[in-house]
Design a protein around this motif. Structure first.
Motif, PDB file in Angstrom:
ATOM      1  N   HIS A  84       0.811  -1.217   0.000  1.00 60.18           N
ATOM      2  CA  HIS A  84       0.000   0.000   0.000  1.00 60.18           C
ATOM      3  C   HIS A  84       0.840   1.259   0.000  1.00 60.18           C
ATOM      4  CE1 HIS A  84      -3.563  -2.377   0.306  1.00 60.18           C
ATOM      5  NE2 HIS A  84      -3.049  -3.026   1.330  1.00 60.18           N
ATOM      6  N   SER A  85       2.080   1.143   0.427  1.00 57.69           N
ATOM      7  CA  SER A  85       2.940   2.321   0.493  1.00 57.69           C
ATOM      8  C   SER A  85       3.351   2.761  -0.921  1.00 57.69           C
ATOM      9  CB  SER A  85       4.177   1.977   1.334  1.00 57.69           C
ATOM     10  OG  SER A  85       5.204   2.862   1.042  1.00 57.69           O
ATOM     11  N   ILE A  86       2.996   3.996  -1.278  1.00 59.29           N
ATOM     12  CA  ILE A  86       3.276   4.481  -2.643  1.00 59.29           C
ATOM     13  C   ILE A  86       4.778   4.574  -2.920  1.00 59.29           C
ATOM     14  CG2 ILE A  86       2.996   6.455  -4.234  1.00 59.29           C
ATOM     15  CD1 ILE A  86       0.183   6.782  -3.007  1.00 59.29           C
ATOM     16  N   PRO A  87       5.594   5.156  -1.998  1.00 60.19           N
ATOM     17  CA  PRO A  87       7.047   5.197  -2.281  1.00 60.19           C
ATOM     18  C   PRO A  87       7.649   3.813  -2.521  1.00 60.19           C
ATOM     19  CG  PRO A  87       6.526   6.542  -0.382  1.00 60.19           C
ATOM     20  CD  PRO A  87       5.286   5.803  -0.722  1.00 60.19           C
ATOM     21  N   GLN A  88       7.165   2.835  -1.750  1.00 59.46           N
ATOM     22  CA  GLN A  88       7.682   1.469  -1.903  1.00 59.46           C
ATOM     23  C   GLN A  88       7.309   0.893  -3.281  1.00 59.46           C
ATOM     24  OE1 GLN A  88       6.357  -1.082   1.257  1.00 59.46           O
ATOM     25  NE2 GLN A  88       8.273  -2.209   1.277  1.00 59.46           N
ATOM     26  N   ARG A  89       6.068   1.125  -3.678  1.00 59.25           N
ATOM     27  CA  ARG A  89       5.618   0.650  -4.998  1.00 59.25           C
ATOM     28  C   ARG A  89       6.430   1.313  -6.106  1.00 59.25           C
ATOM     29  NH1 ARG A  89      -0.197  -1.201  -4.766  1.00 59.25           N
ATOM     30  NH2 ARG A  89      -0.380  -0.636  -6.952  1.00 59.25           N
ATOM     31  N   LEU A  90       6.629   2.636  -5.928  1.00 56.22           N
ATOM     32  CA  LEU A  90       7.387   3.401  -6.927  1.00 56.22           C
ATOM     33  C   LEU A  90       8.820   2.885  -7.014  1.00 56.22           C
ATOM     34  CD1 LEU A  90       6.929   5.850  -8.828  1.00 56.22           C
ATOM     35  CD2 LEU A  90       8.011   7.252  -7.076  1.00 56.22           C
ATOM     36  N   PHE A  91       9.385   2.595  -5.841  1.00 56.56           N
ATOM     37  CA  PHE A  91      10.761   2.107  -5.791  1.00 56.56           C
ATOM     38  C   PHE A  91      10.910   0.809  -6.596  1.00 56.56           C
ATOM     39  CE2 PHE A  91      13.818  -0.789  -3.759  1.00 56.56           C
ATOM     40  CZ  PHE A  91      14.986  -0.067  -3.977  1.00 56.56           C
ATOM     41  N   TYR A  92       9.991  -0.130  -6.346  1.00 55.04           N
ATOM     42  CA  TYR A  92      10.106  -1.421  -7.048  1.00 55.04           C
ATOM     43  C   TYR A  92       9.820  -1.286  -8.539  1.00 55.04           C
ATOM     44  CZ  TYR A  92      10.921  -3.761  -2.659  1.00 55.04           C
ATOM     45  OH  TYR A  92      11.484  -4.160  -1.485  1.00 55.04           O
ATOM     46  N   ARG A  93       8.931  -0.350  -8.883  1.00 61.77           N
ATOM     47  CA  ARG A  93       8.663  -0.135 -10.320  1.00 61.77           C
ATOM     48  C   ARG A  93       9.904   0.442 -11.011  1.00 61.77           C
ATOM     49  NH1 ARG A  93       2.832   1.635  -9.711  1.00 61.77           N
ATOM     50  NH2 ARG A  93       1.812  -0.377  -9.764  1.00 61.77           N
ATOM     51  N   ILE A  94      10.540   1.422 -10.351  1.00 64.63           N
ATOM     52  CA  ILE A  94      11.759   2.007 -10.938  1.00 64.63           C
ATOM     53  C   ILE A  94      12.841   0.934 -11.062  1.00 64.63           C
ATOM     54  CG2 ILE A  94      13.635   3.673 -10.544  1.00 64.63           C
ATOM     55  CD1 ILE A  94      11.505   5.554  -9.350  1.00 64.63           C
ATOM     56  N   THR A  95      12.931   0.093 -10.027  1.00 63.39           N
ATOM     57  CA  THR A  95      13.917  -1.003 -10.045  1.00 63.39           C
ATOM     58  C   THR A  95      13.694  -1.898 -11.266  1.00 63.39           C
ATOM     59  OG1 THR A  95      13.880  -0.965  -7.665  1.00 63.39           O
ATOM     60  CG2 THR A  95      14.876  -2.887  -8.655  1.00 63.39           C
ATOM     61  N   GLU A  96      12.432  -2.237 -11.499  1.00 68.73           N
ATOM     62  CA  GLU A  96      12.132  -3.101 -12.645  1.00 68.73           C
ATOM     63  C   GLU A  96      12.438  -2.372 -13.958  1.00 68.73           C
ATOM     64  OE1 GLU A  96       8.222  -4.803 -12.745  1.00 68.73           O
ATOM     65  OE2 GLU A  96       8.859  -6.234 -14.283  1.00 68.73           O
ATOM     66  N   GLY A  97      12.127  -1.076 -13.985  1.00 65.97           N
ATOM     67  CA  GLY A  97      12.424  -0.272 -15.179  1.00 65.97           C
ATOM     68  C   GLY A  97      13.912  -0.244 -15.469  1.00 65.97           C
ATOM     69  N   ILE A  98      14.708  -0.088 -14.417  1.00 64.40           N
ATOM     70  CA  ILE A  98      16.178  -0.080 -14.609  1.00 64.40           C
ATOM     71  C   ILE A  98      16.637  -1.443 -15.143  1.00 64.40           C
ATOM     72  CG2 ILE A  98      18.424   0.139 -13.447  1.00 64.40           C
ATOM     73  CD1 ILE A  98      17.092   2.134 -11.523  1.00 64.40           C
ATOM     74  N   THR A  99      16.073  -2.509 -14.575  1.00 66.46           N
ATOM     75  CA  THR A  99      16.458  -3.858 -15.023  1.00 66.46           C
ATOM     76  C   THR A  99      16.178  -4.031 -16.518  1.00 66.46           C
ATOM     77  OG1 THR A  99      16.069  -4.782 -12.846  1.00 66.46           O
ATOM     78  CG2 THR A  99      16.001  -6.330 -14.677  1.00 66.46           C
ATOM     79  N   ILE A 100      14.962  -3.649 -16.945  1.00 65.55           N
ATOM     80  CA  ILE A 100      14.625  -3.781 -18.376  1.00 65.55           C
ATOM     81  C   ILE A 100      15.549  -2.880 -19.199  1.00 65.55           C
ATOM     82  CG2 ILE A 100      12.808  -3.493 -20.123  1.00 65.55           C
ATOM     83  CD1 ILE A 100      10.770  -3.819 -17.791  1.00 65.55           C
ATOM     84  N   GLY A 101      15.754  -1.663 -18.704  1.00 68.26           N
ATOM     85  CA  GLY A 101      16.596  -0.696 -19.417  1.00 68.26           C
ATOM     86  C   GLY A 101      18.020  -1.168 -19.569  1.00 68.26           C
ATOM     87  N   ILE A 102      18.554  -1.770 -18.506  1.00 73.15           N
ATOM     88  CA  ILE A 102      19.944  -2.252 -18.574  1.00 73.15           C
ATOM     89  C   ILE A 102      20.042  -3.397 -19.572  1.00 73.15           C
ATOM     90  CG2 ILE A 102      21.753  -3.474 -17.277  1.00 73.15           C
ATOM     91  CD1 ILE A 102      21.708  -0.660 -16.286  1.00 73.15           C
ATOM     92  N   ILE A 103      19.109  -4.353 -19.482  1.00 69.73           N
ATOM     93  CA  ILE A 103      19.187  -5.534 -20.357  1.00 69.73           C
ATOM     94  C   ILE A 103      19.037  -5.109 -21.823  1.00 69.73           C
ATOM     95  CG2 ILE A 103      18.050  -7.716 -21.005  1.00 69.73           C
ATOM     96  CD1 ILE A 103      17.349  -8.044 -18.003  1.00 69.73           C
TER      97      ILE A 103
END
Lengths: 104, 493
Positions: free
Chosen positions: B354-373
């Motif tokens: 439910h925590s928005i910063p936490q959700r945002l953090f994991y979404r950015i993390t996934e975005g970086i992963t896709i971006g790096i690959i």
């Protein structure tokens, strides 16, 4: 020559998985008998050492390194094949079982 | 094992693996490509296809190489690379803008071959060695990543070993599932363990000496002084006679020539033995007699040099390089699977978050992963495209090639992060795989359109390097096109 080395190494890994009972249990196959296990393990060892020997003979300096990495790659390929196409493995085990039974 | 210790290893594997994994994926991809650095440099200089490979070197060519070398002798790192089976031309190289650059000389007639300026394999090498951000800072970052990588491998072994022994050779055959990624990550880590350990340790061994206190005098200062004195003398040595002597000494063609104040130093080619021995024989410029040579290494030095030699993979021929390239690709897949496994697991748990910063953090993390690959892969292919599209006579074309690489990388990274924040993961994957696949599939055609005379001349000269490189790139395109259709039909979970 490298095709021969790859083939022998690949075959040795196949012999190895045939000797592992946990894989047979997963596919609900009969566990290997004592002699069968010995045959497969002996084949695995012989073929793998043969592939090492061929690697050392063909590629003078890093032959051992080629052998280690080739075994890793082949093990990975066998694992993927076993996951996606277990029917080949099952067919081999069941047919080799029936062959032995008929010879008895 | 102690439960707390096990949990510590798991957390370390997760977090070191995530942040280190981003760097490691880039390193493994660039490292795998740089196995073929010399071939890539030749592919990026298609004009070389016009010349048939020759084994011998003439006196005219060596004199021309020496004259060419003199123009850049004030630069710290400069050398004459002699022809080898992988690169049958003389290259006069000097370090500039974080990588090697220089002229190409025909080994027989001694003419400077008018090739286009390119970063080539030297840029990919430099990117792998220091991320192209400087030897000191880039090296320090990679050293930290290397140490973290060793720790990730150890923690991975500790947490997965009890499970892997039982589950070895088992892959869950549904590629869209989280379980498949986990299985692929685990078994590839298990089977590639010897390779990963050697690569990690040798990588750290490469970088660590740069940051250890050095008791020897600085080569920089010495060489600058040498060059000043040398420029005053400036006598052209009889390089062919010395080369023949060096050839007899090593029993093979030396790999490179270096010059000091009094000596001409021939470095042994690194294609004969696995250890990176860097054997040399030096000749006095006046007497033309052997003045110094390398000493026999101690056991510890030899072990170190063997590890470094395995990392650089200069010997062993084509088959060994192919094997190592497959291991490199496998290791890249291992890291990508680990990163995707983490992202997918976190995405599944986002539903309950439910925590928005936490959700945002994991979404950015996934975005970086896709971006790096995808960013790394697209940047590599853009680099090759820019080589063919930029005008050959452009004076800053090396810089533009490298700019294209970094612009495409950061563009893909930005798009991926945006896509992930906006919850368009599948859309992002689809677009990026399609772009990469399209770039790979079209590049061979562009290559043929742009460089047809060179391409045909190379085939006529039995030089199939250009054809094989195009075929490999086209195959990559087909694989990613298949992946595109797979993602389209199944979706990303």
């Amino acid at each position: 020559m490298f095709i021969l080395v790859i083939f022998i190494n690949f075959l040795s890994i196949f012999c190895f998985i045939c000797s592992i009972n946990t894989i047979r249990t997963r596919y609900k196959l009969n566990p290997s008998s004592g002699m069968e296990s010995v045959y497969y393990k002996t084949s695995f060892t012989t073929l793998n050492i043969l592939s090492l020997g061929l690697c050392l003979y063909c590629w003078n300096n890093p032959g051992w390194l080629i052998w280690i990495n080739l075994t890793s790659i082949n093990a990975m390929i066998v694992a993927l094949c076993l996951g996606f196409y277990p029917q080949f493995y099952i067919k081999w085990i069941t047919s080799s079982h029936s062959l032995r039974k008929s010879s008895h | 094992m102690n439960k707390n210790l096990f949990s510590f290893f798991r957390i370390c594997h997760q977090w070191f693996g995530l942040i280190g994994g981003w760097f490691l994926f880039v390193l493994f991809v660039s490292g795998t490509i740089s196995i073929y650095d010399k071939e890539i440099t030749q592919w990026m200089q298609p004009e070389l296809g016009m010349y048939a490979p020759t084994a011998s070197v003439s006196s005219t060519a060596l004199d021309q190489a020496y004259d060419s070398w003199k123009q850049h002798k004030q630069i710290r790192k400069n050398l004459i690379a002699l022809p080898s089976s992988r690169d049958p031309f003389i290259r006069v190289l000097h370090a500039q803008d974080n990588m090697l650059q220089g002229n190409v000389i025909h080994p027989q007639n001694g003419n400077i071959i008018p090739v286009r300026a390119t970063g080539g394999g030297y840029f990919i090498d430099s990117f792998h060695n220091n991320l192209f951000i400087g030897r000191f800072i880039g090296g320090a970052i990679l050293l930290i990543v290397g140490i973290a990588f060793i720790f990730v491998i150890i923690s991975g072994v500790v947490i997965y070993l009890p499970k892997i022994v039982k589950n070895a050779f088992f892959v869950y055959p549904k590629p869209h599932t989280v379980r498949f990624k986990s299985d692929l990550h685990t078994i590839s880590g298990f089977f590639f363990l010897p390779f990963l350990f050697v690569v990690a340790i040798s990588g750290v061994l490469f970088l660590a000496p740069r940051y250890l206190p050095n008791t020897q005098p600085l080569p920089n200062a010495v060489q600058t002084k040498q060059h000043k004195e040398f420029s005053q003398q400036s006598i052209r040595p009889d390089l062919l006679t010395l080369l023949n002597k060096a050839q007899i000494y090593f029993n093979t063609m030396p790999g490179a020539i270096l010059f000091t104040k009094k000596e001409v130093r021939f470095i042994e080619g690194d294609e004969k033995q696995i250890a990176r021995l860097k054997n040399y024989v030096a000749f006095d410029k006046k007497t033309q007699q052997i003045s110094s040579f390398s000493k026999k290494p101690t056991i510890i030095t030899l072990v170190n040099q063997t590890l470094l030699g395995i990392h650089t993979i200069r010997s062993g021929g084509h088959f060994f390089r192919v094997i190592f390239a497959i291991m490199g690709i496998g290791s890249s897949v291992l890291i990508a699977c680990g990163l995707l496994f983490y992202s997918n697991r976190k995405r599944n748990s986002l539903i309950s978050m439910h925590s928005i910063p936490q959700r945002l953090f994991y979404r950015i993390t996934e975005g970086i992963t896709i971006g790096i690959i995808m960013g790394t892969l697209i940047a590599m292919i853009t680099f090759l495209w820019s080589n063919r599209l930029l005008p050959a006579e452009l004076s800053t074309r090396i810089n533009w090639e490298i700019n294209c690489f970094f612009i495409s990388f950061f563009l893909v990274l930005g798009v991926s992060i945006m896509g992930s924040i906006l919850e368009k993961i599948k859309y992002t994957w689809l677009n990026l795989t399609f772009i990469f696949s399209g770039l790979c599939l079209l590049l061979p055609f562009l290559n043929y359109i742009q460089t047809a005379p060179y391409f045909m001349a190379a085939i006529h000269n039995s030089n199939y390097l250009y054809l094989i490189t195009d075929a490999v790139i086209f195959t990559c395109g087909i694989i990613f096109l298949r992946l595109f259709f797979y993602i389209k039909s199944k979706g990303i979970h």
